[in-house]
Design a protein around this motif. Structure first.
Motif, PDB file in Angstrom:
ATOM      1  N   CYS A   1       0.833  -1.208   0.000  1.00  0.00           N
ATOM      2  CA  CYS A   1       0.000   0.000   0.000  1.00  0.00           C
ATOM      3  C   CYS A   1       0.864   1.253   0.000  1.00  0.00           C
TER       4      CYS A   1
ATOM      5  N   LYS B   1      -4.848  -4.000  -8.239  1.00  0.00           N
ATOM      6  CA  LYS B   1      -5.160  -2.568  -8.355  1.00  0.00           C
ATOM      7  C   LYS B   1      -3.902  -1.761  -8.646  1.00  0.00           C
ATOM      8  N   GLY B   2      -2.847  -2.059  -7.898  1.00  0.00           N
ATOM      9  CA  GLY B   2      -1.615  -1.282  -8.050  1.00  0.00           C
ATOM     10  C   GLY B   2      -1.037  -1.439  -9.451  1.00  0.00           C
TER      11      GLY B   2
ATOM     12  N   ARG C   1       1.794   6.600  -6.986  1.00  0.00           N
ATOM     13  CA  ARG C   1       0.685   7.291  -7.649  1.00  0.00           C
ATOM     14  C   ARG C   1      -0.387   7.674  -6.630  1.00  0.00           C
TER      15      ARG C   1
ATOM     16  N   ILE D   1      -3.001   0.571 -11.904  1.00  0.00           N
ATOM     17  CA  ILE D   1      -2.751   1.997 -11.778  1.00  0.00           C
ATOM     18  C   ILE D   1      -1.371   2.362 -12.314  1.00  0.00           C
TER      19      ILE D   1
ATOM     20  N   ALA E   1      -3.944   8.472  -7.771  1.00  0.00           N
ATOM     21  CA  ALA E   1      -4.790   7.416  -8.314  1.00  0.00           C
ATOM     22  C   ALA E   1      -5.084   6.332  -7.277  1.00  0.00           C
ATOM     23  N   PHE E   2      -4.093   6.024  -6.433  1.00  0.00           N
ATOM     24  CA  PHE E   2      -4.251   4.889  -5.526  1.00  0.00           C
ATOM     25  C   PHE E   2      -4.968   5.278  -4.243  1.00  0.00           C
TER      26      PHE E   2
ATOM     27  N   THR F   1     -10.969   4.100  -5.343  1.00  0.00           N
ATOM     28  CA  THR F   1     -10.097   2.924  -5.361  1.00  0.00           C
ATOM     29  C   THR F   1     -10.373   2.058  -4.149  1.00  0.00           C
ATOM     30  N   ALA F   2     -10.478   2.684  -2.981  1.00  0.00           N
ATOM     31  CA  ALA F   2     -10.729   1.932  -1.755  1.00  0.00           C
ATOM     32  C   ALA F   2     -12.051   1.193  -1.855  1.00  0.00           C
TER      33      ALA F   2
ATOM     34  N   THR G   1     -13.818   0.236  -4.592  1.00  0.00           N
ATOM     35  CA  THR G   1     -13.825  -0.881  -5.547  1.00  0.00           C
ATOM     36  C   THR G   1     -12.952  -2.025  -5.049  1.00  0.00           C
ATOM     37  N   LEU G   2     -11.833  -1.677  -4.433  1.00  0.00           N
ATOM     38  CA  LEU G   2     -10.961  -2.714  -3.879  1.00  0.00           C
ATOM     39  C   LEU G   2     -11.727  -3.572  -2.877  1.00  0.00           C
TER      40      LEU G   2
ATOM     41  N   THR H   1      -7.448   6.964  -3.241  1.00  0.00           N
ATOM     42  CA  THR H   1      -8.715   7.674  -3.440  1.00  0.00           C
ATOM     43  C   THR H   1      -9.842   6.839  -2.851  1.00  0.00           C
TER      44      THR H   1
END
Lengths: 350, 256
Positions: free
Chosen positions: A43, A313-314, A50, A317, A53-54, A59-60, A62-63, A56
């Motif tokens: 993380c 995810k990472g 980023r 991104i 992008a990460f 992102t949290a 959807t993750l 946000t």
């Protein structure tokens, strides 16, 4: 009765109460700490590379949503693997439960279209999904614990059979009319403004699973059976019955996961769960639960679910090819099992 | 000593395993407050006899008398319910659980009230009682928080012995409880055996170590080829007499 027994049962004198083991000690012993640090490092790295992008809310969200269904499967898998068992059927049972739930809701709706179905129909669908999942779990448990067929073979069989049954019921065509009321609340709704409902449900299951495993007699017996089934049997634990219940539990959770998946995707996704079993097993093992049984935690499993999810995810991104994700997960997985082996060998040598 | 009636007795037990006749009319007696050693060569039927008396197996014929009344054990749980416990030779402990969890395995204490009814364990109370029991029995452990698998073989054995002894209110069977132990640990287990005996419990010791048998036992019963062939008071018996009875060089007419 006599003195020896009573001295255990009656109230003791004070002053001999040893301090409780520190929580971090338990974490360290189960590899959970290390794997947790790996997750944290991932993380931090992605966040630093980023941040815009990460780090946000989107992102949290959807993750977490994408991990929810797998998390419910993995909580059940944690119990099974702690008993030194395995369940390869969870993905197929998930599909089967989703199919029978969806078919029930269609059958109860006028014209066979469940899109506008109300909460009564949805509740019936949920019950049928849970029953469908529980039935497969019960069959698995009876064949494994009572007929003493290896879990690998039994659940490999139900892995194929449950998927086949789902395809027979649907002729291989996904059920597409899922109640909007369900999809808009459990599937894509949020509570408290930002928390997806799907995630709330997964968190509730996880917290409950953790409590049962850590604090109850059921959990203690789960560890004992995985650690030494013969010792558990001699200590008077009903090992057969307990194993049936554990497989029943994982079946019920797969049924719930099937219903959650139905709400999220608004369809049965029959062909989309062929590797759920391996993902769940990988998550559990990554989290420090030993394939040899007797050791593990739900907290570790949570971390194990999120390592592959965060990597995916990472990589997206950072525009790294997504194909690197399984490779990276595999390396961590093999390393985690290797650490477990080394730890066991070091312990058993003493 | 022979005046008191036996607490647990086997009368003419027979037991077949396929074509093998493990017990051929074996008898045995254990009295409250005594250590009785059960000796015999390999294959003499000691394990079969203990399994019958502790409920692991049911004899084909013969009678088991407990506290003056005939009993039938269908499972070890039956025997345990009557206060009969067994220490197994192969260390039946759960290596991933800590000593307190092992001590209370299958007998977990639950919290009072609603939580307890939901199955929530009272871990603090179990730890406290376990610590006290280990102290009482002279079991010294480096820590009660580590999994038993991380302890030495002797410490693990001590926990296994303690677990049975703590719960045995009438009879405890010990199958080679000092095997694989160092000198100090062995002495400690023997002390535990004497302490348990002094609390009025019948201790049945199965051992191949004859000097040890004579050191700790009050009486000795000898099995040979599935039958009792001799009975001795340990105080006036020699190792030679025991070995003679075990090998068939010496028999007592009235023993069977």
């Amino acid at each position: 009765m006599t003195t020896a027994k009573q001295s255990v049962v009656d109230t003791p004198e004070e002053g001999d109460d040893p301090s409780r083991p520190a929580a971090w000690q338990r974490l360290r012993s189960a590899n959970t700490l290390w794997i947790g640090l790996v997750l944290l490092a991932l993380c931090v790295v992605f966040g630093a590379l980023r941040p815009e992008a990460f780090l946000t809310l989107f992102t949290a969200q959807t993750l977490l949503i994408e991990a929810s269904v797998l998390l419910v499967l993995a909580v059940g898998m944690t119990f099974v693997i702690i008993t030194a068992g395995i369940d390869l059927s969870v993905g197929s049972v998930l599909v089967f439960a989703g199919v029978v739930g969806a078919k029930t809701m269609e059958a109860l709706s006028p014209g066979g279209d469940a899109t506008d179905a109300g909460w009564g129909v949805i509740a019936a669908g949920l019950v049928v999904s849970l029953l469908g999942g529980g039935a497969w779990g019960l069959v698995n448990g009876l064949l494994i614990a009572r007929a003493r067929i290896p879990a690998l073979i039994v659940t490999l069989g139900s892995f194929g059979a449950a998927l086949g049954a789902a395809q027979l019921i649907t002729d291989g065509v996904d059920v597409r009319t899922v109640p909007s009321a369900l999809a808009n609340t459990l599937g894509s709704g949020t509570s408290l403004g930002v928390v997806p409902n799907l995630v709330l449900l997964a968190v509730a299951v996880t917290v409950l699973g953790d409590l049962v495993l850590r604090t109850t007699r059921f959990g203690r017996h789960t560890y004992a059976i995985g650690s030494n089934a013969e010792a558990a049997r001699r200590a008077g634990i009903a090992v057969t019955r307990h194993l049936v219940l554990v497989y029943l539990l994982v079946g019920l959770l797969a049924g719930l996961a099937g219903f959650m998946s139905l709400a999220y995707f608004r369809t049965t996704t029959i062909s989309g769960h062929s590797t759920d079993n391996l993902n769940a097993i990988a998550a559990v093992v990554l989290g420090g639960t030993s394939l040899f049984g007797g050791l593990g935690s739900v907290l570790g499993t949570v971390i194990g679910v999120f390592i592959p999810a965060v990597l995916t995810k990472g990589f997206v991104i950072l525009h790294v090819q997504a194909f690197w994700q399984p490779i990276a997960v595999s390396v961590v997985l093999v390393a985690a099992v290797w650490f477990d082996q080394v730890r066991r060998r070091a312990r058993n040598r003493s | 000593m022979s005046g008191t009636p036996p607490l647990l007795a086997a009368r003419a037990l027979t037991k077949h395993y396929g074509t093998v006749e493990a017990l051929r009319g074996a008898s045995f007696e254990a009295r409250a407050g005594e250590v009785v050693a059960l000796v015999g060569d390999n294959g003499a039927g000691k394990s079969a006899l203990v399994k019958c008396l502790s409920g692991v197996e049911t004899p084909d014929a013969g009678e088991i008398v407990f506290d003056g009344a005939p009993v039938r054990f269908t499972s070890p749980t039956d025997a345990r319910a009557m206060g009969i416990e067994t220490v197994y030779q192969d260390l039946a402990v759960a290596p991933d659980l800590d000593p307190a969890a092992n001590l209370f395995l299958g007998r977990e204490l639950r919290k009072p009230g609603l939580l307890g009814r939901l199955g929530v364990l009272d871990k603090a109370e179990m730890r406290r009682r376990a610590t006290r029991e280990f102290a009482r029995l002279g079991v010294r452990l480096p820590s009660v928080d580590v999994p038993i698998g991380a302890l030495s073989g002797g410490q693990r054995q001590s926990v296994a012995v303690a677990r049975s002894v703590v719960w045995a209110s009438r009879v405890v069977f010990m199958d080679e409880p000092t095997a694989a132990l160092g000198v100090v640990q062995r002495q400690r287990v023997l002390d535990v055996i004497r302490r348990v005996r002094d609390e009025g419990i019948a201790v049945v010791l199965i051992s191949h170590n004859m000097p040890e048998v004579l050191a700790v036992a009050d009486r000795v019963e000898v099995l040979r080829l599935g039958q009792r062939v001799a009975r001795f008071q340990a105080a006036d018996t020699t190792v030679e007499q025991l070995v003679g009875a075990m090998t068939g060089a010496l028999t007592q007419e009235d023993a069977a």
